[in-house]
Design an enzyme around this catalytic site. Structure first.
Site, PDB file in Angstrom:
ATOM      1  N   ASP A 180       1.050  -1.133  -0.140  1.00  0.00           N
ATOM      2  CA  ASP A 180       0.026  -0.078  -0.047  1.00  0.00           C
ATOM      3  C   ASP A 180       0.903   1.207   0.012  1.00  0.00           C
ATOM      4  OD1 ASP A 180      -2.357   1.450   0.058  1.00  0.00           O
ATOM      5  OD2 ASP A 180      -1.768   2.104   2.024  1.00  0.00           O
ATOM      6  N   SER A 181       0.327   2.274  -0.397  1.00  0.00           N
ATOM      7  CA  SER A 181       1.171   3.494  -0.305  1.00  0.00           C
ATOM      8  C   SER A 181       1.369   3.930   1.172  1.00  0.00           C
ATOM      9  CB  SER A 181       0.088   4.844  -0.714  1.00  0.00           C
ATOM     10  OG  SER A 181      -0.893   4.838  -0.182  1.00  0.00           O
ATOM     11  N   CYS A 191      -4.155  -1.645  -2.181  1.00  0.00           N
ATOM     12  CA  CYS A 191      -4.321  -0.054  -2.446  1.00  0.00           C
ATOM     13  C   CYS A 191      -5.263   0.261  -3.707  1.00  0.00           C
ATOM     14  CB  CYS A 191      -3.036   0.651  -2.730  1.00  0.00           C
ATOM     15  SG  CYS A 191      -3.042   2.447  -3.163  1.00  0.00           S
ATOM     16  N   ASN A 192      -6.496   0.953  -3.569  1.00  0.00           N
ATOM     17  CA  ASN A 192      -7.231   1.172  -4.579  1.00  0.00           C
ATOM     18  C   ASN A 192      -6.455   1.924  -5.522  1.00  0.00           C
ATOM     19  OD1 ASN A 192     -10.108   0.026  -4.142  1.00  0.00           O
ATOM     20  ND2 ASN A 192      -9.192   0.485  -2.207  1.00  0.00           N
ATOM     21  N   GLU A 213      -4.623   9.528   8.130  1.00  0.00           N
ATOM     22  CA  GLU A 213      -3.134   9.625   8.378  1.00  0.00           C
ATOM     23  C   GLU A 213      -2.607  10.729   9.441  1.00  0.00           C
ATOM     24  OE1 GLU A 213      -0.425   8.247   6.450  1.00  0.00           O
ATOM     25  OE2 GLU A 213      -1.484   6.944   5.407  1.00  0.00           O
ATOM     26  N   CYS A 237     -11.396   2.748  -0.959  1.00  0.00           N
ATOM     27  CA  CYS A 237     -10.027   3.243  -0.594  1.00  0.00           C
ATOM     28  C   CYS A 237      -9.586   2.453   0.652  1.00  0.00           C
ATOM     29  CB  CYS A 237      -9.807   4.649  -0.087  1.00  0.00           C
ATOM     30  SG  CYS A 237      -8.251   5.276   0.721  1.00  0.00           S
ATOM     31  N   HIS A 267      -8.044   3.164   3.217  1.00  0.00           N
ATOM     32  CA  HIS A 267      -8.188   3.891   4.586  1.00  0.00           C
ATOM     33  C   HIS A 267      -9.212   4.119   5.235  1.00  0.00           C
ATOM     34  CE1 HIS A 267      -3.894   5.245   3.069  1.00  0.00           C
ATOM     35  NE2 HIS A 267      -3.852   6.038   4.380  1.00  0.00           N
TER      36      HIS A 267
HETATM   37  N1  DGL Z   1      -4.953   3.440   0.422  1.00  0.00           N
HETATM   38  C1  DGL Z   1      -4.841   4.040  -0.755  1.00  0.00           C
HETATM   39  C2  DGL Z   1      -6.069   3.689  -1.461  1.00  0.00           C
HETATM   40  O1  DGL Z   1      -6.556   2.556  -1.275  1.00  0.00           O
HETATM   41  C3  DGL Z   1      -5.014   5.560  -0.766  1.00  0.00           C
HETATM   42  C4  DGL Z   1      -3.864   6.338   0.082  1.00  0.00           C
HETATM   43  C5  DGL Z   1      -3.420   7.359  -0.814  1.00  0.00           C
HETATM   44  O2  DGL Z   1      -3.835   8.188  -1.532  1.00  0.00           O
HETATM   45  O3  DGL Z   1      -2.046   7.105  -0.766  1.00  0.00           O
HETATM   46  O4  DGL Z   1      -6.464   4.039  -2.497  1.00  0.00           O
END
Ligand code: DGL
Length: 273
Positions: free
Chosen positions: A9-10, A72-73, A157, A191, A193
């Site tokens: 993931d990011s 991560c989407n 975050e 997402c 998060h």
């Molecule tokens: N967790 C990432 C997702 O599922 C998004 C977080 C980011 O913007 O880096 O899209």
């Protein structure tokens, strides 16, 4: 072969998926990689997200992974297809990279009764229209509305997701998507998060609307994938070991990851790219 399953993931978001994967399949070995030094990905261009994601996948391959899940989407939306079609045949034809959008779409297409679905995601995911395109392919009868919620990842975050200030942005985007289509009966949290905001999201979503969280369904689909692909399953290590890597300071990752996972972990620094 003794390969850990790579989860990418990011940043921390993928931990909401990893938690469920680990719960369902505790016997496997995993490496979690968070590109915290370069996140968020949601605001970045197609090319940059693709380049960062490919670097992360190559790093996980170099650490011994044979199978990588993009938890991560944004990375799934902007990089997965190119990696699967152009890069894998060249760099590692036997290895596999899977994402979170396809399993979510398969699930939502089965549970929506009104056939009106809403997708909540980052700017990157929404602009890519990946959910719309996948749903159109698999379930052409489903009407899809998408809503970018750019403030939600920073709220998570920065640990603001349970504070009263978060209400404003959660309510704003829920109201907007429901105003686009009042017949929506299922909302995809597109997402990784967003499950951290679930308590607040539920407060503002009409009672008849189902909220689809990706963690449990991605875990279920991964288990099924390994069952249907014994040639991959035999390559996966099953010692119950987990390693965490971050491109940022390990101490910071550790602190936040413990909030997501509710357990103490060891974290290592890694450089990618
Ligand atoms: N967790 C990432 C997702 O599922 C998004 C977080 C980011 O913007 O880096 O899209």
């Amino acid at each position: 072969m003794n390969a850990p399953i790579g989860i990418f993931d990011s940043g921390y978001g993928g931990l909401t998926v990893f938690k469920h994967i680990k719960q369902l399949m505790p016997e496997y070995d995993y490496i979690y990689l968070g590109d915290n030094a370069r996140n968020p990905y949601g605001t970045r261009s197609f090319d940059v997200v693709y380049q960062y994601t490919l670097q992360a996948v190559e790093k996980l391959f170099s650490l011994g992974c044979e199978l990588v899940i993009l938890a991560c989407n944004t990375a799934s939306a902007k990089a997965l297809r190119t990696i699967q079609q152009n890069d894998l045949p060249r760099i590692a034809p036997e290895k596999r990279v899977l994402g979170v959008i396809r399993p979510s779409v398969e699930e939502v297409g089965q549970i929506s009764r009104s056939r009106h679905v809403g997708v909540l995601g980052t700017n990157g995911t929404v602009r890519s229209h990946s959910y719309f395109l996948e749903l159109e392919k698999l379930f052409p009868d489903v009407v899809v509305n998408e809503e970018a919620c750019p403030m939600w990842v920073p709220l998570v975050e920065n640990h603001e997701y349970e504070r009263p200030g978060a209400d404003f942005y959660v309510k704003q985007h829920i109201n907007r998507i429901m105003a686009k289509d009042a017949a929506i009966d299922t909302l995809i949290l597109g997402c990784t998060h967003y499950p951290l905001l679930l308590g607040k999201i539920k407060q503002f979503v009409p009672a008849n609307v189902k909220i689809l969280e990706q963690g449990p369904l991605v875990a279920k689909k991964l288990k099924l994938y390994l069952k249907n692909h014994p040639e991959m399953d035999v390559r996966c290590a099953k010692n119950g070991k987990v390693r965490f890597y971050t491109t940022e300071a390990p101490e910071r990752f550790k602190e936040s990851a413990q909030i997501f996972l509710k357990e103490k972990i060891e974290v290592h620094h890694i450089i990618i790219g």
